[in-house]
Design a protein around this motif. Structure first.
Motif, PDB file in Angstrom:
ATOM      1  N   GLU A  50       0.847  -1.200   0.000  1.00 45.78           N
ATOM      2  CA  GLU A  50       0.000   0.000   0.000  1.00 45.78           C
ATOM      3  C   GLU A  50       0.877   1.243   0.000  1.00 45.78           C
ATOM      4  O   GLU A  50       1.926   1.283   0.646  1.00 45.78           O
ATOM      5  CB  GLU A  50      -0.920   0.021   1.228  1.00 45.78           C
ATOM      6  N   ILE A  51       0.441   2.273  -0.753  1.00 47.25           N
ATOM      7  CA  ILE A  51       1.095   3.573  -0.764  1.00 47.25           C
ATOM      8  C   ILE A  51       0.057   4.617  -0.382  1.00 47.25           C
ATOM      9  O   ILE A  51      -1.042   4.652  -0.951  1.00 47.25           O
ATOM     10  CB  ILE A  51       1.678   3.922  -2.150  1.00 47.25           C
ATOM     11  N   GLY A  52       0.409   5.470   0.568  1.00 47.16           N
ATOM     12  CA  GLY A  52      -0.449   6.581   0.947  1.00 47.16           C
ATOM     13  C   GLY A  52       0.380   7.843   1.017  1.00 47.16           C
ATOM     14  O   GLY A  52       1.526   7.819   1.476  1.00 47.16           O
ATOM     15  N   ALA A  53      -0.142   8.958   0.537  1.00 44.64           N
ATOM     16  CA  ALA A  53       0.629  10.204   0.535  1.00 44.64           C
ATOM     17  C   ALA A  53      -0.313  11.400   0.639  1.00 44.64           C
ATOM     18  O   ALA A  53      -1.459  11.352   0.183  1.00 44.64           O
ATOM     19  CB  ALA A  53       1.487  10.313  -0.731  1.00 44.64           C
ATOM     20  N   VAL A  54       0.212  12.467   1.261  1.00 45.94           N
ATOM     21  CA  VAL A  54      -0.521  13.722   1.384  1.00 45.94           C
ATOM     22  C   VAL A  54       0.421  14.842   0.965  1.00 45.94           C
ATOM     23  O   VAL A  54       1.553  14.931   1.452  1.00 45.94           O
ATOM     24  CB  VAL A  54      -0.998  13.960   2.839  1.00 45.94           C
ATOM     25  N   LYS A  55      -0.047  15.717   0.053  1.00 44.37           N
ATOM     26  CA  LYS A  55       0.760  16.850  -0.396  1.00 44.37           C
ATOM     27  C   LYS A  55       0.279  18.106   0.320  1.00 44.37           C
ATOM     28  O   LYS A  55      -0.928  18.402   0.327  1.00 44.37           O
ATOM     29  CB  LYS A  55       0.637  17.014  -1.909  1.00 44.37           C
ATOM     30  N   LEU A  62      -2.939  19.981  -0.226  1.00 45.81           N
ATOM     31  CA  LEU A  62      -3.146  20.198  -1.661  1.00 45.81           C
ATOM     32  C   LEU A  62      -3.726  18.982  -2.366  1.00 45.81           C
ATOM     33  O   LEU A  62      -4.314  19.112  -3.445  1.00 45.81           O
ATOM     34  CB  LEU A  62      -1.815  20.572  -2.322  1.00 45.81           C
ATOM     35  N   GLY A  63      -3.551  17.810  -1.786  1.00 44.37           N
ATOM     36  CA  GLY A  63      -4.060  16.603  -2.419  1.00 44.37           C
ATOM     37  C   GLY A  63      -3.634  15.363  -1.663  1.00 44.37           C
ATOM     38  O   GLY A  63      -2.723  15.405  -0.825  1.00 44.37           O
ATOM     39  N   GLU A  64      -4.303  14.244  -1.942  1.00 41.44           N
ATOM     40  CA  GLU A  64      -3.976  12.975  -1.304  1.00 41.44           C
ATOM     41  C   GLU A  64      -3.870  11.883  -2.364  1.00 41.44           C
ATOM     42  O   GLU A  64      -4.503  11.958  -3.421  1.00 41.44           O
ATOM     43  CB  GLU A  64      -5.025  12.586  -0.255  1.00 41.44           C
ATOM     44  N   PHE A  65      -3.060  10.875  -2.040  1.00 48.59           N
ATOM     45  CA  PHE A  65      -2.848   9.746  -2.948  1.00 48.59           C
ATOM     46  C   PHE A  65      -2.912   8.472  -2.121  1.00 48.59           C
ATOM     47  O   PHE A  65      -2.286   8.381  -1.056  1.00 48.59           O
ATOM     48  CB  PHE A  65      -1.470   9.873  -3.610  1.00 48.59           C
ATOM     49  N   GLN A  66      -3.678   7.482  -2.600  1.00 54.96           N
ATOM     50  CA  GLN A  66      -3.761   6.204  -1.878  1.00 54.96           C
ATOM     51  C   GLN A  66      -4.058   5.091  -2.860  1.00 54.96           C
ATOM     52  O   GLN A  66      -4.919   5.228  -3.735  1.00 54.96           O
ATOM     53  CB  GLN A  66      -4.852   6.245  -0.808  1.00 54.96           C
TER      54      GLN A  66
END
Length: 593
Positions: A50-55, A62-66
């Motif tokens: 799993e990859i999770g990220a917050v910009k 500014l945005g999220e990625f999951q």
């Protein structure tokens, strides 16, 4: 031009110059990332699940990625218990070949942030290289390293993400899921930035040098390193009463000791120690291994207040399988010459108790502490009623049947741990299916404690049984380093001079080596930590065995072969670096290529 106008312009020019020193933190775009994986080493075959990220920038999201990632391999039960990510959840998810490019596009132009960044960034870089993909020139910020420069023991007990999230009142609780942990790390990042702002840190570049602050008093004592040689050895800091404050080791004594008085040494604890130091004593050693061993012995002897580890090697525990008509397992603090079987040593009673619980979960031997004759006649305890004890006390089991179980237990301790491994893995899988993750985690910890103890005992006792082992290795300078090990204890060390007769040198080294007598049971004639250092050297590449008195062997089916999965789990869970292990590591760095 009036003085007022000139003053305003000067202040403006000063402020502009200050800003030009670097990029203000409020203007930097950070991409906070967290990964979940099947283990602790990408090089060892572990995969991302799993990859999770917050910009974020200027405190604004500014945005999220999951995305879940199909590892194309089974997720170990340990990892499923830890993360809650099952094989079914990742079935049909994108592969890393498509997930990684998507993440890199999301993170483009940002400073990467992660808690224990070498782990997460290391995985991403590994799979980028595997795909033949050029790694972007990301700058990387490690919130764990940063926290160790900012957070004190009064603030939080450690630098775990969970502890820091609680300290800074994070809106998301870390739960070993990628996006949740990334969101929590964002709040931790902002909390740390707020603290650093109060210390005058406002730019990315200032953050890089923040940990390089050393007091003037600390710098003034650099003369204490003068006179020390550029050679391997041990150094002792002493105060004005000649008490040993700290013991350390280095391949270059002078260079290492000088670092305590420069920007290279930033641990506040060490700054305090240097403030008390009046003298530094250096002890030259023939080899790096001899220096490491001397360091351990001196720490145990002097117990310096500024050494955190290895001060009390005598404070250990063992699991003992007794020799009596109805044998049992017990916790003891030392090994006797009583023909019993021992497992250990354990550095803490808690670890020993976990191991004991794993064995009791698998083998229903009695747990009462009284000695029993061959024909006991007592009332059965509650464990017998629960089916967890064969109950010899009330005659429920005959001596032959009980002895057969004890033989299996002894074989598990000394040679083959598979029965415990299989039993506890089966129990964990059942608990995980019922979503009883906390109970499954407790069994996981018990199994890990047993595997590590069994592997350690088997490795230590193998060397301990040898009256003497003489080994040599060619060092970087082309000369041969020779060590004499007796009953697991380093008895002599030397380096063969260029042009000398090697056989004569080894004979003389053996003749002048320390006389060592064997210890009872599996215990080496040294501390376990010393013998483990010796073992690591003996097992390193390029070793030549010159002489072996005895049989230096470990069981083929021993516990060591099970260590990899438990080490991977421990690495996955590791988000704590002790306060005492602070080093001069730049909080932000550019990856080497």
């Amino acid at each position: 031009m009036s003085s007022a106008t000139h003053g305003a312009r000067s202040r403006w020019e000063s402020q502009r110059s200050f800003d030009e020193l670097g990029r203000r933190l409020s203007d930097v775009t950070f991409c906070v990332v967290d990964l979940e994986t099947t283990g602790g080493s990408a090089q060892g075959g572990s995969m991302i699940t799993e990859i999770g990220a917050v910009k974020v920038r200027g405190g604004e999201v500014l945005g999220e990625f999951q995305t879940l990632v199909d590892p194309h391999t089974e997720i170990p039960p340990f990892i499923a218990v830890l993360t809650g990510i099952s094989n079914g959840m990742v079935a049909g998810a994108p592969s890393i070949e498509s997930a990684l490019p998507a993440f890199l596009e999301f993170a483009q132009g940002s400073v990467l942030v992660a808690h224990n960044a070498p782990f997460d960034v290391g995985f991403l870089q590994h799979f980028a290289a595997q795909q033949g993909r050029a790694w972007p020139t990301f700058e990387v910020l490690d919130t764990a390293r940063l926290a160790r420069r900012v957070i004190t023991r009064d603030d939080a007990p450690n630098c775990k993400l969970s502890s820091l999230a609680k300290l800074f009142g994070a809106t998301t609780t870390p739960n070993h899921r990628a996006l949740s942990d990334a969101r929590a790390t964002v709040d931790v990042l902002h909390g740390l930035m707020e603290r650093l702002g109060g210390l005058g840190v406002h730019t990315l570049e200032e953050l890089q040098t923040f940990s390089s602050r050393v007091s003037t008093a600390q710098r003034k004592k650099r003369h204490l390193a003068e006179g020390l040689p550029h050679s391997p050895g041990v150094y002792l800091f002493r105060d004005d009463s000649e008490r040993v404050l700290y013991v350390g080791t280095s391949k270059d004594l002078r260079t290492r000791v000088r670092s305590y008085f420069t920007a290279s040494e930033t641990r506040s604890r060490m700054g305090e120690m240097v403030g008390l130091a009046e003298r530094v004593v250096g002890i030259e050693c023939a080899t790096a291994l001899e220096a490491e061993v001397r360091e351990l012995r001196l720490i145990a002897e002097h117990k310096p207040r500024y050494n955190r580890r290895s001060r009390f090697p005598e404070k250990v525990h063992f699991v003992k399988l007794t020799r009596e008509p109805w044998p049992r397992l017990s916790l003891v603090k030392r090994v006797l010459d009583d023909d019993a079987d021992y497992l250990g040593p354990f550095g803490s009673r808690k670890a020993a108790e976990k191991c004991l619980a794993a064995l009791h979960d698998t083998f229903p031997v009695r747990q009462c502490s009284e000695r029993m004759g061959r024909s006991p006649s007592r009332t059965a305890c509650v464990l017998a009623e629960l089916g967890r004890c064969l109950s010899p006390c009330d005659g429920s089991v005959d001596e032959a049947t009980y002895a057969a179980v004890v033989r299996q237990l002894r074989d598990t301790l000394l040679r083959r741990p598979d029965e415990v491994v299989e039993a506890i893995n089966t129990r964990m899988e059942a608990l995980a299916r019922d979503e009883r993750f906390e109970e499954a985690g407790a069994h996981r910890d018990r199994l890990a404690a047993f595997i590590r103890a069994a592997a350690r005992t088997q490795r230590l006792s193998a060397l301990t049984r040898c009256p003497e082992v003489v080994a040599a290795r060619r060092e970087d300078d082309g000369r041969w380093a020779v060590h004499v090990v007796r009953f697991g204890r380093l008895a002599a060390a030397g380096v063969i001079p260029s042009g000398a007769d090697a056989h004569q040198f080894v004979r003389e080294l053996r003749a002048t080596a320390e006389t060592v007598h064997g210890a009872p049971g599996p215990v080496p004639a040294a501390t376990a930590e010393e013998t483990e250092k010796v073992l690591r050297w003996l097992e390193s590449p390029g070793i030549r065995l010159v002489e072996v008195d005895g049989e230096w062997v470990c069981p083929v089916a021993g516990a060591t072969r099970h260590l990899a999965v438990h080490d991977a789990v421990a690495e996955s869970r590791r988000s704590l670096v002790p306060f005492g292990e602070r080093r001069d590591l730049a909080t932000i760095h550019r990856p080497t290529r």
